[in-house]
Enzyme design. Structure first.
Site, mmCIF file in Angstrom:
data_model
loop_
_atom_site.group_PDB
_atom_site.id
_atom_site.type_symbol
_atom_site.label_atom_id
_atom_site.label_comp_id
_atom_site.label_asym_id
_atom_site.label_seq_id
_atom_site.Cartn_x
_atom_site.Cartn_y
_atom_site.Cartn_z
ATOM 1 N N ASP A 87 -7.759 4.112 0.122
ATOM 2 C CA ASP A 87 -6.459 4.642 0.543
ATOM 3 C C ASP A 87 -5.932 5.737 -0.399
ATOM 4 O O ASP A 87 -4.765 5.751 -0.773
ATOM 5 C CB ASP A 87 -5.425 3.519 0.664
ATOM 6 N N THR A 120 0.825 -1.208 0.000
ATOM 7 C CA THR A 120 0.000 0.000 0.000
ATOM 8 C C THR A 120 0.858 1.256 0.000
ATOM 9 O O THR A 120 0.680 2.165 -0.821
ATOM 10 C CB THR A 120 -0.937 0.002 1.209
ATOM 11 N N GLN A 122 -5.592 -1.710 -2.715
ATOM 12 C CA GLN A 122 -5.348 -0.380 -2.172
ATOM 13 C C GLN A 122 -4.398 0.366 -3.119
ATOM 14 O O GLN A 122 -3.395 -0.182 -3.571
ATOM 15 C CB GLN A 122 -4.709 -0.470 -0.779
ATOM 16 N N ASP A 178 -11.215 4.138 3.883
ATOM 17 C CA ASP A 178 -10.039 4.678 4.582
ATOM 18 C C ASP A 178 -9.254 5.638 3.683
ATOM 19 O O ASP A 178 -8.022 5.603 3.638
ATOM 20 C CB ASP A 178 -9.115 3.542 5.040
ATOM 21 N N ARG A 221 -12.530 4.960 11.433
ATOM 22 C CA ARG A 221 -12.241 3.840 12.332
ATOM 23 C C ARG A 221 -10.783 3.927 12.761
ATOM 24 O O ARG A 221 -9.953 4.545 12.064
ATOM 25 C CB ARG A 221 -12.553 2.511 11.657
ATOM 26 N N TRP A 270 -7.021 2.920 13.267
ATOM 27 C CA TRP A 270 -5.989 2.031 12.697
ATOM 28 C C TRP A 270 -4.851 1.922 13.713
ATOM 29 O O TRP A 270 -4.223 2.920 14.064
ATOM 30 C CB TRP A 270 -5.494 2.639 11.381
#
Length: 729
Positions: A361, A305, A338, A382, A446, A448
């Site tokens: 991402d 990523t 991602q 995200d 959320r 991480w």
């Protein structure tokens, strides 16, 4: 004969570094790299244009399969050409050369596509010397010995129309002008003199191309580069421009990126500081690539990523405006998709009017401090994540539709260290969604925590943000076993259909939100982009009235003073002398100059009494002289006399103009201490300070001869008054 064997693997790094500057050079790529060892022995070399395939052949001098090419001049002039892709910056030629039977007139040339020679080397003095040709003159660079190989290297810079020459790796000539001006080089040529005795050998021919070096003067205060994919700038790619910034420089650098789509992976290294990137509009200048997490690199390992970003910003004190950062990879629903558009790890990096496009991402902020204002960020899962301290102000955060009725993704996934007080702060932002996105289907975020809950304590706050209906009623959720309650997640004064207050949505108090300032979140840094200019109502622009276009028969557009006279005449400051003429070379009197000075400064007088006995109230010039006198701009030649019909000298004109500058309250920089005119000794003492003010204001050049007592012409007057008006405006 001992042949010197050479296999050239070199970097053609154009011209030498000048003592008074820094020269940034670029590695080259081979476009020709020929040892001739794979040619057919006894035949003409393939891939070359030859004038005689019998007399130009591949030979093996030592019977050791180290072939070379021989041009046997037994029957007349021979030519051998090698064409290559036209180059417009730097071409480096290296070739081994030997003559067995010496003779004048053998050539080594670099030419354009029409055969016009940019570089011409020629043997002279019965073949005992090698020379270049400049302005019809032969300049010797090396001696030639029969049967001895020499290596000739030419670095030809098409940008500067100059070349450097090396013999056996020793510099023999630098910045030599081309024989002819060319726009490109696309041919290597060698030829014989047609004397039927002077054949020659060549071997190990290499031709490489590179960008022209970029020279930064020692006294430069900044670096400015332009990137244009169409070749109209300093560079065609963004990375080339970044690589051209000297690693040790302390100068601020600005890279202007012209409109276009630049498909390249861009990396701004940690060594780069004080850089500004400016596009031509966020929808016109686009930096993009399509790597993704599971995609394999050349070594067979996945990018991951973090490694999938289209652009990496690792340097600090970076400012970016009017650019789109995109990862153009299209999701298919498989694992490992991602795809990061931008990765930032530098300190004090700010963005204004930029777009960030991707899916999962999109924006990785993984260290340092960053600020975003008036930006657009889109994605689904995200799509703003990492461990940075970052502020998003007055920006649109746009969620894409994944087609789910209940979960269309997560906006943030912060990874804030437990030692940091703040993570991501969204201030006065709009949270929007793609058309068709289900209501109550997108999470704010959320936590991480890849380093564990004892290390990572994610933090995010949405302050004064407008939230559309796609935001979930319970907007915070768990991630990889870490509950939402572990995060430091807050809202304050949310509005819109997606804004509700319930037990799952912690709210900042008035006292707490007061601590969430831009400088607090960014650890004391105040981004310059965060300082909003006060919007003031536009004032109508005041321009001099333009009357019907006036022309003069004795002032033409080729005259240096044409624009100035036309400007003054067509705005009512000066008039002609009659019969459609201006008489630009006519000498000016003191009364004429004072009258025009009064008009330029819009001075008036109500007096009916003159300050001078020789200026009568009924004279045509009375009002101008009296008004200038009352404004403190003029004085007489004595206490009672003005001498209105006397000619005005250049030093007197500058004195009056300096008083006009003071009258207009024009602010000037620190006074220049010395007048530099060659004839400064001829300037009268009373005029010195006035002349200095005019120099300081930039309306008088401080060089050459001034000739202070020369009489001012009408053209001189027009030029100086035009400069004064432009200075005042």
């Amino acid at each position: 004969m001992n042949k010197r064997l050479r296999r050239h693997v070199h970097l053609a790094l154009a011209s030498l570094i000048a003592i008074s500057s820094v020269s940034v050079t670029f590695a080259s790529e081979f476009i020709v790299n020929e040892s001739f060892d794979n040619m057919t022995l006894g035949a003409a070399p393939s891939g070359y244009e030859v004038s005689d395939s019998v007399a130009i052949t591949t030979v093996d001098l030592n019977n050791d399969r180290n072939y070379c090419v021989y041009l046997n001049d037994g029957e007349g002039q021979l030519k051998m050409n090698k064409q290559f892709a036209a180059q417009s910056e730097v071409v480096t030629l290296s070739v081994d050369f030997m003559q067995n039977n010496l003779g004048s007139g053998t050539h080594i040339n670099l030419t354009d596509g029409t055969g016009l020679r940019a570089v011409r080397l020629e043997t002279r003095d019965n073949g005992t010397s090698l020379n270049y040709v400049m302005n019809g003159t032969y300049v010797k660079v090396a001696d030639i010995t029969s049967g001895e190989w020499m290596t000739i290297k030419i670095e030809a810079n098409i940008k500067t129309q100059t070349f450097n020459i090396y013999i056996n790796d020793i510099l023999k000539g630098k910045d030599i002008p081309f024989k002819n001006t060319v726009s490109e080089i696309s041919y290597f040529q060698t030829l014989t003199p047609a004397d039927k005795v002077s054949g020659h050998y060549i071997d190990n021919l290499s031709i490489s191309a590179s960008k022209a070096p970029v020279t930064i003067p020692e006294d430069a205060t900044e670096i400015n580069f332009t990137v244009d994919a169409n070749g109209q700038g300093d560079f065609k790619t963004v990375q080339e421009a970044i690589d051209a910034i000297p690693s040790a420089t302390t100068l601020p650098a600005t890279i202007h990126i012209k409109a276009g789509t630049y498909k390249e992976v861009v990396t701004i290294p940690k060594s780069v500081k004080n850089l500004t990137l400016i596009g031509e509009g966020s929808e016109q200048t686009i930096l993009t690539y399509d790597n993704y997490n599971a995609k394999l690199k050349e070594d067979g390992t996945p990018y991951g990523t973090g490694g999938s970003a289209s652009t990496f910003i690792k340097g600090s004190n970076i400012s970016v405006e009017e650019i789109t950062f995109e990862n153009s990879f299209q999701e298919t629903g498989a694992n490992g998709e991602q795809a990061v558009a931008l990765s930032v790890t530098g300190n004090n990096v700010q963005f204004r009017n930029c777009r960030f496009l991707g899916n999962q991402d999109t924006l990785l902020l993984d260290g340092g401090t960053q600020y975003f204002t008036d930006c657009y960020i889109e994605g689904d899962v995200d799509f703003i994540f990492g461990r940075s301290q970052a502020v998003f102000e007055d920006s649109e955060i746009h969620s894409l539709n994944r087609g789910s009725s209940s979960n269309n993704g997560y906006i943030v996934a912060p990874r804030t260290s437990i030692d940091e007080a703040y993570g991501f702060a969204f201030m006065n932002c709009k949270l929007t969604a793609e058309e068709g996105t289900a209501n109550n289907s997108v999470y704010l975020g959320r936590p991480w925590t890849p380093s564990g809950m004892s290390v990572d304590k994610p933090s995010a706050a949405f302050i004064n943000c407008e939230m559309s209906a796609h935001i979930k009623t319970e907007p915070w959720t768990s991630m990889s076993g870490t509950p939402a309650s572990h995060g430091r997640f807050f809202e304050y004064n949310s509005s819109g259909e997606g804004a509700v207050i319930n037990a799952s949505r912690p709210q900042l108090t008035e006292t707490e939100v007061a601590n969430w300032t831009i400088t607090n979140v960014l650890k004391g840094w105040e981004p310059s982009f965060s300082i909003k200019e006060e919007v003031k109502p536009e004032e109508p622009e005041v321009t001099p009235p333009v009357i019907e276009k006036i022309y003069f028969t004795d002032v033409t557009s080729t005259d240096a003073y044409y624009d100035d006279i036309m400007f003054l005449a067509n705005n009512g400051y000066v008039e002609g002398v009659g019969n459609g003429q201006f008489a630009p070379l006519m000498e000016m009197t003191r009364s004429q100059f004072a009258t025009i000075l009064g008009r330029v400064l819009n001075l008036t007088t109500s007096s009916t009494t003159s300050a001078f006995t020789d200026v009568k109230p009924n004279a045509w010039y009375f009002n101008g002289i009296q008004a200038c006198y009352e404004a403190g701009l003029i004085k007489g030649v004595s206490a009672t006399s003005f001498a209105p019909n006397d000619k005005i000298s250049k030093q007197d004109m500058m004195l009056l103009l300096s008083r006009a500058i003071t009258y207009l309250n024009i602010q000037l920089d620190e006074m220049q201490s010395d007048i530099q005119f060659i004839d400064q000794a001829n300037i009268s003492a009373y005029a010195l300070d006035g002349i200095k003010i005019c120099i300081q204001a930039g309306i008088l050049k401080n060089e050459g001869y001034f000739i202070p007592k020369n009489v001012v012409t009408r053209a001189d007057m027009a030029t100086m008054f035009a400069k004064l008006i432009r200075l005042a405006n």
